[in-house]
Design an enzyme around this catalytic site. Structure first.
Site, PDB file in Angstrom:
ATOM      1  N   GLU A 263      72.742  68.716  56.369  1.00  0.00           N
ATOM      2  CA  GLU A 263      71.544  67.909  56.599  1.00  0.00           C
ATOM      3  C   GLU A 263      70.959  67.999  54.930  1.00  0.00           C
ATOM      4  OE1 GLU A 263      69.120  68.133  60.400  1.00  0.00           O
ATOM      5  OE2 GLU A 263      69.598  70.101  59.620  1.00  0.00           O
TER       6      GLU A 263
ATOM      7  N   GLU B 272      74.480  73.282  65.425  1.00  0.00           N
ATOM      8  CA  GLU B 272      73.213  73.579  66.157  1.00  0.00           C
ATOM      9  C   GLU B 272      73.426  73.644  67.363  1.00  0.00           C
ATOM     10  OE1 GLU B 272      71.996  71.941  61.822  1.00  0.00           O
ATOM     11  OE2 GLU B 272      73.265  71.641  63.603  1.00  0.00           O
TER      12      GLU B 272
END
Length: 697
Positions: free
Chosen positions: A105, A125
């Site tokens: 990210e 995730e």
């Protein structure tokens, strides 16, 4: 902070280097250091570009797991990434090793991305019941095709550098292995070309046609089997396609916060930590394992061949011994086929397979070929007499210090070890079939097993990329002992009136990968039949015994391998179908035993199944067969298809309440006092208002 994140100027290029070993986790100190260095770089009038890179073996590999469950400290990752993206000069992420989770990210928030050849990129995730909550679901679809973004985010699997480049995730694969230096070279090229920042958030999102999105959603729901995170991930990706960037970020954050608070995320995080805790053993603490380079396997059936392949894939030298030349040839062919499959799946190259078969593997009929083996495991027929004979022969030919291991699923390891002159070197290594695929390995510790032998079992499991759990000696150890108990509850439900197909539907709806009757067909009904016959002399006459399962075996119906078991398996059929004759056999047994069938609904099926599982698991912990409740959870999650998003049976019991489980057991006790006897540990914890988790420390 200074020694975690450092800033250096290189002729107008600000190089921000993070060194937070071992994996450069994005701890609070790292986030704060990144923000400080970025601000200092941007406050310098000479800065024309910023390169973010990491020292050590990897780029950022995600969040710091030590901060899981704790209140976030500023700067939080979403704000830091937004600040990176808003930089007025080009920001380049220079990556190597792994760029995972929050690390990827950060790279998505940078304006450009370069990586060395060995880099892997992923957003895992979802495996913790979460979604990328720092802009990943909004930026990724703006850089790569929407279908690829949806797959990466909902599936959590990483991609390699070649795939990342072809998708548009990165701008360049570096020519050297020095990611930081390559980032600086790339930055100089941008400056020379007059290129400025290129924020991902300013790009239009790629989209999917409504019909394609509907199909992807249906496929994701089917694969999720009740898990909520994959569907929430898809909701966030859809938001990127339909909403302005700022609104998409808000939607992502709201979905992320809902998942953080969910029971499923808590269960998945429990599973994550439990698998790491399972390897921490008091009896093997600070003990060095023995070196294992050469491994022997006795028996080349499905299990033995699978164990051999697992060892070969981990780089071990393997000798497999069979009873005669014909069996040895068959075993060698089985190993070859399994390695061929690994090549087809991209797990192994053709030359690597050929090298293994030519140099690291041999199949013989002579036990003397084990003379230099560091560890030999028997994977022969589940018979005490057969295993005693094998272990006695191994004791004579194996060198001093060699580990002698048994792959027994149920039998008494101490009786096996007693046949040797070195019981301290004997351990159980209970693999699960197919051994080269299944992750679980029960390391069974006998009464005289040496601590370094135990440590060796766990070290081997790690090398084989398996999850190891310590088990004590009893019939079935952890997993199969619990399985035997809840299987009796399942059979009892069927005799009472439930259809085996209704049981399977209810439990797959609960989240199991397969129902117990479908699992029995897959494993082979003859295996359970043989075990029931083994235990028949000691069977309590009060036990409600399921004769219908034996009737099927007597008819030669062993499941998938014979085409019929509880289900009918037809060539070309996409799925098995229920067999009306099974219902007739069950009905005949009910009539013979004077049982009037009653309706048993889905909720009752689940409550009986789970009460039986949790009750026996509590006995397993109370008896010391499992060290902690978490060891039970790890076993059932990795070897028995228990839904990971429920965290394991002990975690599940804590969530719904031990008092509720105990009440169910007491209610069922009125019907079958022999089967439904509350475990003392369960009664004690419920009375004290405690949880199984309180015993995990």
């Amino acid at each position: 902070m200074v020694n975690l994140v450092n800033l250096a100027m290189d002729d107008g290029i600000a190089v921000v280097t993070v060194e937070n070993p071992p994996v450069n986790a994005l701890s609070h100190a790292v986030r704060a250091g990144l923000q400080d260095c970025l601000r200092r770089a941007l406050n310098c009038a000479q800065t024309k570009a910023v390169v973010i890179c990491c020292a050590g073996r990897s780029f950022f590999s995600g969040a710091d797991i030590r901060e899981f469950g704790k209140p976030p400290q500023a700067p939080v990752l979403p704000d830091l990434i937004n600040e990176i993206e808003a930089a007025p000069v080009p920001v380049i992420a220079a990556m190597h090793g792994n760029a995972l989770g929050g690390g990827l990210e950060i790279a998505l928030g940078a304006h450009y991305r370069v990586a060395v050849k060995d880099t892997r990129f992923g957003l895992p995730e979802v495996s913790l019941g979460l979604l990328p909550g720092a802009g990943g679901t909004q930026r990724l679809p703006r850089l790569i095709p929407a279908a690829g973004a949806a797959r990466m985010i909902t599936g959590g699997k990483p991609v390699d550098a070649d795939a990342a480049l072809s998708m548009g995730l990165i701008d360049r694969i570096a020519d050297s292995s020095d990611a930081c230096a390559e980032g600086v070279v790339f930055a100089r090229g941008l400056i020379a070309a007059g290129k400025g920042p290129r924020p991902s958030g300013s790009l239009p999102s790629n989209t999917l046609e409504p019909a394609d999105m509907a199909a992807f959603r249906a496929k994701t729901a089917q694969a999720a089997r009740g898990a909520v995170a994959p569907m929430a991930c898809l909701d966030a990706v859809e938001a990127a396609m339909s909403l302005p960037f700022a609104e998409g970020l808000k939607k992502e954050r709201a979905l992320f916060q809902d998942l953080v608070a969910s029971d499923q995320s808590k269960a998945l995080i429990h599973a994550f930590f439990s698998e790491r805790q399972a390897g921490k053993l008091p009896d093997a603490e600070r003990v060095e394992p023995r070196e294992i380079y050469r491994m022997g396997v006795v028996g080349g059936g499905t299990m033995g061949a699978g164990i051999a392949v697992s060892a070969l894939l981990s780089g071990l030298d393997v000798t497999l011994v069979e009873r005669d030349e014909a069996a040895a040839s068959k075993a060698a062919a089985s190993v070859g086929k399994m390695l061929d499959s690994a090549v087809k799946r991209g797990k192994l190259s053709g030359p690597q397979r050929d090298a293994m078969l030519a140099g690291a593997f041999r199949c013989t009929t002579a036990y003397e070929d084990f003379a230099q083996a560091d560890l030999v495991i028997e994977a022969v027929f589940e018979s005490m007499d057969v295993k005693k004979d094998v272990i006695t022969r191994l004791d004579k030919v194996c060198k001093p210090g060699a580990i002698l291991a048994s792959n027994t699923s149920y039998l008494d390891l101490n009786r096996i070890a007693a046949m040797t002159s070195r019981p301290q070197d004997v351990i159980g290594l209970h693999f699960f079939s197919p051994a080269h695929v299944m992750r679980l390995l029960e390391v069974v510790v006998g009464a005289e097993t040496a601590p370094d032998a135990v440590a060796t079992g766990f070290a081997l499991a790690k090398r084989l990329k398996k999850v190891a759990v310590r088990a004590g000696v009893c019939d079935g150890f952890i997993g199969n002992r619990i399985l035997s108990h809840y299987s009796r509850a399942v059979y009892g439900m069927v005799l009472a009136g439930a259809s085996p197909y209704a049981v399977d539907r209810a439990l797959t709806g609960f989240g199991l990968a397969m129902g117990p009757f479908a699992v029995g067909d897959l494993a082979g009904l003859d295996i359970g039949w043989a075990n029931r016959k083994r235990l028949a002399p000691a069977r309590d006459p009060r036990e409600t015994y399921p004769e219908f399962a034996d009737r099927l075996c007597e008819l030669g119906r062993f499941g998938r391998k014979t085409g019929r078991g509880f289900y009918i398996y037809e060539d070309g059929a996409s799925s098995p179908r229920p067999d009306p004759e099974v219902e007739e056999i069950i009905a005949a047994e009910r009539a013979a035993k004077g049982i009037t069938p009653r309706s048993i609904g889905e909720a009752e099926i689940i409550s009986r199944y789970m009460a039986a599982m949790v009750n026996e698991a509590a006995r397993v912990v109370g008896d010391g067969i499992a060290l902690r409740p978490l060891d039970v959870d790890v076993t059932l999650l990795n070897g028995y298809g228990f839904p990971r998003w429920r965290g394991g049976p002990m975690h599940y019991a804590d969530v719904i309440g031990l008092d509720r489980i105990l009440q169910d057991i007491c209610r069922f006790h009125e019907e079958d006092p022999l089967l439904w006897q509350p475990a003392p540990l369960l009664e004690r914890l419920a009375a004290e208002g405690r949880t199984f988790a309180s015993l995990n420390t």
